[in-house]
Scaffold this active site. Structure first.
Site, short mmCIF file in Angstrom:
data_model
loop_
_atom_site.label_atom_id
_atom_site.label_comp_id
_atom_site.label_asym_id
_atom_site.label_seq_id
_atom_site.Cartn_x
_atom_site.Cartn_y
_atom_site.Cartn_z
N GLU A 177 1.26 -1.15 -0.01
CA GLU A 177 0.17 0.15 0.01
C GLU A 177 1.03 1.38 0.51
OE1 GLU A 177 -2.87 -0.40 3.14
OE2 GLU A 177 -4.22 -1.76 1.61
N GLU A 378 -5.98 -8.41 -1.29
CA GLU A 378 -6.39 -7.67 -0.31
C GLU A 378 -7.65 -7.69 -0.36
OE1 GLU A 378 -4.63 -5.20 2.93
OE2 GLU A 378 -3.28 -6.10 2.72
C1 BGP Z 1 -4.71 -3.51 4.47
C2 BGP Z 1 -3.19 -3.68 5.38
C3 BGP Z 1 -3.92 -5.08 6.25
C4 BGP Z 1 -4.36 -4.71 6.73
C5 BGP Z 1 -5.62 -4.74 6.06
C6 BGP Z 1 -7.09 -4.20 6.44
O1 BGP Z 1 -4.78 -1.81 4.44
O2 BGP Z 1 -2.52 -3.95 4.16
O3 BGP Z 1 -2.28 -5.39 6.72
O4 BGP Z 1 -4.86 -4.82 8.47
O5 BGP Z 1 -5.90 -3.33 5.74
O6 BGP Z 1 -7.00 -3.25 8.11
P1 BGP Z 1 -7.33 -3.82 9.16
O7 BGP Z 1 -6.14 -4.37 10.03
O8 BGP Z 1 -6.97 -1.85 10.14
O9 BGP Z 1 -8.61 -3.76 9.46
#
Ligand code: BGP
Length: 480
Positions: A177, A378
């Site tokens: 990201e 993701e």
């Molecule tokens: C993305 C990241 C991840 C992950 C996901 C969910 O932005 O790459 O590392 O954590 O989001 O976010 P969160 O864990 O804050 O719910």
């Protein structure tokens, strides 16, 4: 029309070292940035502490103990039918302070075991070199990516792991990201510019100048690493990774349409234009000028960027937002990004607007722009799960997660039918893990439940949720 995913499509799940491995001080690993973050919640930002306070609970320290349980977890992934597992390497397991000249063999050996285990199950690893972390010593000394020194240190680390694992890992991503670095709130996670800071994370103040300079350093570093891989191991596939937050103009007022265009450029195109096309985009200069940004670009930097064009494009997709110039618009959540509310969409318990059609839109937009193979690396839904006892078995009936999954898979299927070259999908958090944004365990994404809680209790046992079987069915039928 029956949706058909390409033969050999990659189905799997995505994780990050700091959110699941635990074992933060084991086998020579150095403290990483995330080890200094306490837990937060949807409305309480995570707090950073400069020193580790032994009386407080740092959720990343133990994660879900993947470090000791990876065999069991990878076997469960294989049971679901995964042929891809996205994970990251913790830089501080390999170079504990980031500045050693020799790597830590125990750290390298751990990833050998993990990759071998994946391969034994027919699972292709997809490895992120840097997922929101670096050795904490590099924060103290250099303030993370603010410093140009990071380029050679990252290169040393990346070359070391490419040399070691090139026969075991074909697919690599440089920075997770990376585009979050275009805003101050995101830069906290993405560029680790938190030196000297103590307190709730969202109050870290960094300027646009710092953000874009840090990104420039990352582009150069990424370019050098991609070039090194291409020159030395031509069979490797190198990718970028963006957090794609699709935005819509909130109204058909042309001023809103233009504001949205600018937001799409900053958030979704700026970094990928650089990493896919190998040069800064045409709109960058005006943006820099209007935001007081003067980049320090040294001889050779633009060549490094030009040589660093990626082979495939990857992104995370969770939500869409709206953009307006009109006063009084309602806003919605997101851990590092918040945006305008869309009255046509529902939100998760953490305020993320659920928009499967937006995934089809995003895939079409991205492919129209770049025409290279793509992966959704993701996508997922953080939710509160309840464990129930039935016939002496523990179960989690997570129909909400199954609905989310099915709708997003259907949207991808449509995009494939539209002609998009989509080659893989890795669900975020196939097993419950520590949330990046809030540090919570209760914000669960997994198909596999982990008995670990926000007060640190739990026995780490794993339970297959209903969604485990739903995803298994999707994979078995190749998305049908
Ligand atoms: C993305 C990241 C991840 C992950 C996901 C969910 O932005 O790459 O590392 O954590 O989001 O976010 P969160 O864990 O804050 O719910």
């Amino acid at each position: 029309m029956a949706v058909t995913f390409p033969k050999g499509f990659f189905w799997g799940g995505a994780t990050a070292a700091n959110q699941l491995e635990g074992a933060w001080d084991v086998d020579g690993r150095g403290p990483s940035v995330d080890d200094h973050f306490l837990g937060g919640s949807v409305d309480t930002p995570r707090e950073i502490t400069i020193s580790i306070d032994p009386d407080r609970f740092y959720p990343n320290h133990d994660g879900i103990d993947f470090y000791h349980r990876y065999e069991e977890d990878i076997a469960l992934f294989a049971e679901m039918g995964f042929n891809m597992f996205r994970m990251s390497i913790a830089w501080s397991r390999i170079f504990p302070t980031g500045e050693e000249t020799e790597p830590n063999e125990a750290g390298l050996a751990f990833y050998d075991r993990v990759f071998d285990c994946c391969r034994a199950h027919g699972i292709e690893p997809l490895v992120t070199l840097s997922h929101y972390e670096m050795p904490y010593a590099l924060v103290e000394k250099y303030n993370g990516w603010e410093s140009r020194e990071l380029i050679v240190l990252f290169e040393r680390y990346a070359r070391c792991v490419l040399d070691r694992y090139h026969e075991k890992v074909t697919y690599w991503l440089t920075f997770n990201e990376i585009n979050l670095g275009t805003s101050a709130a995101g830069a906290l996670f993405e560029t680790s510019m938190i030196r000297g800071f103590e307190g709730p994370g969202s109050e870290v103040v960094v300027t646009p100048q710092q953000c874009y300079q840090a990104l420039h350093h990352q582009f150069v570093a990424s370019g050098r690493v991609v070039r090194y891989a291409h020159e030395n191991y031509p069979e490797l596939k190198m990718g970028n990774m963006d957090c794609f937050i699709l935005t819509y103009a909130a109204t058909c007022d042309p001023a809103d349409v233009w504001a949205n265009e600018l937001e799409m450029n900053r958030m979704n195109w700026y970094c990928s234009d650089v990493q896919v096309r190998g040069a800064y985009p045409f709109y960058a200069r005006r943006y820099w000028r209007e935001n007081g940004i003067e980049l320090d670009v040294r001889d050779g930097d633009l060549d490094d960027i030009a040589d660093g064009k990626v082979d495939f494009y990857t992104f995370s997709y969770y939500m869409s937002n709206t953009v307006t110039t009109h006063e009084g618009a309602e806003t919605t959540g997101g851990n590092m990004v918040s945006g305008g509310k869309n009255p046509y969409l529902e939100s998760t318990d953490w305020g993320w607007q659920v928009d499967p059609t937006g995934l089809r839109v995003a895939l079409n937009q991205i492919y129209a722009r770049y025409q290279i193979p793509m992966m959704v690396v993701e996508n997922g839904m953080g939710a509160l799960d309840e464990v129930v006892e039935e016939d002496g078995e523990k179960r989690v009936h997570d129909q909400y997660r199954i609905d989310y999954l099915e709708k997003h898979v259907a949207a991808m299927g449509e995009a494939v039918a539209d002609g998009v070259d989509l080659i893989g999908y890795t669900w975020w958090g196939p097993i419950d893990l520590v949330s990046a944004g809030t540090g919570e365990m209760r914000k669960r994404y997994g198909f596999i439940y982990v008995d670990k809680h926000d007060d640190g209790t739990g026995d780490y046992s794993r339970i297959r949720k209903d969604s485990f079987y739903a995803y298994q069915k999707i994979i078995r039928s190749n998305g049908l």
